[in-house]
Write a protein that holds these residues in place. Sequence first.
Motif, mmCIF file in Angstrom:
data_model
loop_
_atom_site.group_PDB
_atom_site.id
_atom_site.type_symbol
_atom_site.label_atom_id
_atom_site.label_comp_id
_atom_site.label_asym_id
_atom_site.label_seq_id
_atom_site.Cartn_x
_atom_site.Cartn_y
_atom_site.Cartn_z
ATOM 1 N N ARG A 169 12.443 24.678 -17.699
ATOM 2 C CA ARG A 169 12.395 23.460 -18.406
ATOM 3 C C ARG A 169 13.767 22.468 -17.900
ATOM 4 N NH1 ARG A 169 7.815 21.113 -17.821
ATOM 5 N NH2 ARG A 169 7.833 19.837 -19.226
ATOM 6 N N PHE A 170 14.894 22.847 -18.863
ATOM 7 C CA PHE A 170 15.926 22.794 -18.272
ATOM 8 C C PHE A 170 16.295 22.629 -16.973
ATOM 9 C CE2 PHE A 170 20.478 22.833 -17.994
ATOM 10 C CZ PHE A 170 20.698 22.308 -18.963
ATOM 11 N N ARG A 171 16.285 23.210 -15.993
ATOM 12 C CA ARG A 171 16.195 22.715 -14.445
ATOM 13 C C ARG A 171 14.970 21.671 -14.375
ATOM 14 N NH1 ARG A 171 15.821 28.483 -11.749
ATOM 15 N NH2 ARG A 171 15.989 26.486 -9.749
ATOM 16 N N MET A 172 14.489 21.582 -14.014
ATOM 17 C CA MET A 172 13.874 20.341 -13.905
ATOM 18 C C MET A 172 14.345 19.062 -14.535
ATOM 19 S SD MET A 172 9.350 21.694 -15.225
ATOM 20 C CE MET A 172 8.603 22.690 -14.969
ATOM 21 N N ILE A 173 14.592 19.447 -16.215
ATOM 22 C CA ILE A 173 15.717 17.990 -16.285
ATOM 23 C C ILE A 173 16.535 17.778 -14.950
ATOM 24 C CG2 ILE A 173 16.410 16.813 -18.477
ATOM 25 C CD1 ILE A 173 14.771 18.764 -20.321
ATOM 26 N N VAL A 174 17.160 18.818 -15.383
ATOM 27 C CA VAL A 174 18.818 18.432 -14.405
ATOM 28 C C VAL A 174 18.885 18.516 -12.852
ATOM 29 C CG1 VAL A 174 21.212 19.717 -14.586
ATOM 30 C CG2 VAL A 174 19.906 19.879 -16.908
ATOM 31 N N GLU A 175 17.795 19.255 -12.200
ATOM 32 C CA GLU A 175 18.214 18.768 -11.146
ATOM 33 C C GLU A 175 17.632 18.314 -11.010
ATOM 34 O OE1 GLU A 175 17.307 22.582 -8.685
ATOM 35 O OE2 GLU A 175 18.150 24.245 -10.705
ATOM 36 N N CYS A 176 16.135 17.069 -10.616
ATOM 37 C CA CYS A 176 15.915 16.972 -10.433
ATOM 38 C C CYS A 176 15.907 15.114 -10.748
ATOM 39 C CB CYS A 176 13.824 16.463 -11.114
ATOM 40 S SG CYS A 176 13.355 17.263 -10.864
ATOM 41 N N ALA A 177 17.443 15.427 -12.278
ATOM 42 C CA ALA A 177 17.636 13.941 -12.354
ATOM 43 C C ALA A 177 19.069 13.621 -11.383
ATOM 44 C CB ALA A 177 18.392 13.932 -14.093
ATOM 45 N N ALA A 178 19.377 15.188 -10.697
ATOM 46 C CA ALA A 178 20.740 15.225 -9.925
ATOM 47 C C ALA A 178 20.026 14.400 -8.634
ATOM 48 C CB ALA A 178 20.931 15.799 -9.667
ATOM 49 N N LEU A 233 26.527 18.255 -14.242
ATOM 50 C CA LEU A 233 25.722 18.800 -13.242
ATOM 51 C C LEU A 233 24.823 20.070 -13.040
ATOM 52 C CD1 LEU A 233 23.368 15.297 -13.050
ATOM 53 C CD2 LEU A 233 23.214 16.153 -15.048
ATOM 54 N N VAL A 234 26.709 19.874 -11.962
ATOM 55 C CA VAL A 234 26.801 21.030 -11.146
ATOM 56 C C VAL A 234 27.099 21.936 -12.568
ATOM 57 C CG1 VAL A 234 28.221 22.112 -9.484
ATOM 58 C CG2 VAL A 234 27.861 19.276 -9.467
ATOM 59 N N GLU A 235 27.841 21.663 -13.343
ATOM 60 C CA GLU A 235 28.149 22.942 -14.011
ATOM 61 C C GLU A 235 27.047 23.569 -14.762
ATOM 62 O OE1 GLU A 235 31.036 24.172 -17.740
ATOM 63 O OE2 GLU A 235 30.621 21.775 -16.788
ATOM 64 N N ALA A 236 26.024 22.716 -15.013
ATOM 65 C CA ALA A 236 24.768 23.639 -15.283
ATOM 66 C C ALA A 236 23.358 24.048 -14.933
ATOM 67 C CB ALA A 236 24.118 21.668 -16.465
ATOM 68 N N VAL A 237 23.843 23.969 -13.343
ATOM 69 C CA VAL A 237 23.298 24.414 -12.791
ATOM 70 C C VAL A 237 23.622 25.578 -12.272
ATOM 71 C CG1 VAL A 237 22.192 24.417 -9.880
ATOM 72 C CG2 VAL A 237 22.224 22.358 -11.708
ATOM 73 N N ARG A 238 25.139 25.263 -12.602
ATOM 74 C CA ARG A 238 25.779 26.809 -11.887
ATOM 75 C C ARG A 238 25.207 28.253 -12.862
ATOM 76 N NH1 ARG A 238 31.591 24.250 -9.492
ATOM 77 N NH2 ARG A 238 30.622 24.428 -7.472
ATOM 78 N N ARG A 239 25.204 27.420 -13.946
ATOM 79 C CA ARG A 239 25.024 28.663 -15.025
ATOM 80 C C ARG A 239 24.206 29.000 -15.159
ATOM 81 N NH1 ARG A 239 26.508 32.021 -19.043
ATOM 82 N NH2 ARG A 239 25.970 32.048 -20.752
ATOM 83 N N GLN A 240 23.103 28.327 -15.247
ATOM 84 C CA GLN A 240 21.645 28.880 -14.832
ATOM 85 C C GLN A 240 21.529 29.536 -13.932
ATOM 86 O OE1 GLN A 240 18.584 28.200 -17.264
ATOM 87 N NE2 GLN A 240 20.449 27.039 -17.697
ATOM 88 N N ASN A 241 21.986 29.157 -12.558
ATOM 89 C CA ASN A 241 22.248 30.568 -11.499
ATOM 90 C C ASN A 241 23.118 31.778 -11.901
ATOM 91 O OD1 ASN A 241 20.744 29.099 -9.463
ATOM 92 N ND2 ASN A 241 22.949 28.084 -8.741
ATOM 93 N N ALA A 242 23.655 31.685 -12.094
ATOM 94 C CA ALA A 242 23.664 32.818 -12.532
ATOM 95 C C ALA A 242 23.327 33.829 -13.792
ATOM 96 C CB ALA A 242 25.111 32.925 -13.567
ATOM 97 N N LEU A 243 22.143 33.050 -14.789
ATOM 98 C CA LEU A 243 21.263 33.650 -15.763
ATOM 99 C C LEU A 243 20.650 34.127 -15.367
ATOM 100 C CD1 LEU A 243 21.396 31.174 -18.463
ATOM 101 C CD2 LEU A 243 22.645 33.212 -19.062
ATOM 102 N N ARG A 244 20.110 33.585 -13.774
ATOM 103 C CA ARG A 244 18.752 33.697 -13.364
ATOM 104 C C ARG A 244 19.205 34.671 -12.456
ATOM 105 N NH1 ARG A 244 16.983 30.740 -9.231
ATOM 106 N NH2 ARG A 244 18.078 29.612 -8.118
ATOM 107 N N GLN A 245 19.988 34.961 -12.067
ATOM 108 C CA GLN A 245 20.576 36.390 -10.672
ATOM 109 C C GLN A 245 20.304 37.540 -11.743
ATOM 110 O OE1 GLN A 245 24.301 35.838 -8.965
ATOM 111 N NE2 GLN A 245 23.605 37.216 -7.385
#
Length: 335
Positions: A169-178, A233-245
């Motif tokens: 849900r967080f990624r929907m907000i951040v990535e679509c806003a980007a 926004l970039v920092e937030a997405v990189r953080r999520q990528n690390a969490l989900r890997q």
Amino acid sequence: MAKARHQGSQATPLQSELARQILARIEKDDLQAGAPVRELALAQAFGVSRTPVRAALGVLEGLGYVRRTPGRGFVLAKKLNGAGRASARLPRSPFDELHAALMTDRARNRIPAEVSEAELMPRYGVSRGALRRVLMKLADDGLVRRQRGHGWRFVEALDSREAVTESYRFRMIVECAALREPGFAPDPAELHRLREAHLERLREGRDTDPRRWFETNRQFHETLTVWSGNRYLVEAVRRQNALRQLGEYSTFPRLSPERIAQSTREHIGILDALIAGDRDWAATLLHRHLDLTVRIYGGAGGEPTPPPQAAGSTGVKTPARRSIASAASRQRSSR
């Protein structure tokens, strides 16, 4: 061909690792056949001397990817048709095996979040130097942090349905806003390179290496956000990528080939919308892609969000929208 296979199989672990890095660099730089592949630049990029780089290039020469030319050194013998496919011809190194074992064991809770090198060395039967090299690579990827002494701590994993759902849900907000940022500016060459990488994953099918699939996936989501020009926004997405890997490393073997292919095609649809210059449509498709994925990973249940209509808020029907809407219509009619 037999000679090429023999030379590839005789490569040392370091040579195989460097050869893979060189192939990835060639693909990233989009080098054309005949372009120079410079030893010194590669040695500086990978932090090694020219001798192991020259040996790795020799391995790639045996496989037909580079060739020596008088007075020029190595040049690219042919344009790569995907670095992942080329890398598959190289033997898997102990570094790769240890990396995969650590990722799998942590994802399945076979090792705790906080570990020491003294505990891990006998478990995997490796030296401290070999273990530390892999841990440093994981640290570069944001998956572990160094503790005092010889301790390491893995990042928290998305280990519950609630955590996975909140992340998406967080990624929907951040990535679509980007994609809707005023300064969003995609690089045309990179757009097409990303698209080709996804087509390569489709051609590999279920045989694709999980790490290649993750890397293509990570680059897709991260690159789209980088083009926004918004560092936060970039920092937030990189953080999520690390969490989900870690979680997805464990989930990948259980995903159906159809879902892997579908996810890849969804990425391609988003890239096609961006190539067509329709950011609004791309953002709509990205939101639907993440929503569908969280229902699969997070076990949210229910029906996925209905496919978006061919015309978005702008009312413009681009070729990208028409082709994707047509495919969506065919999919609904086949159910």
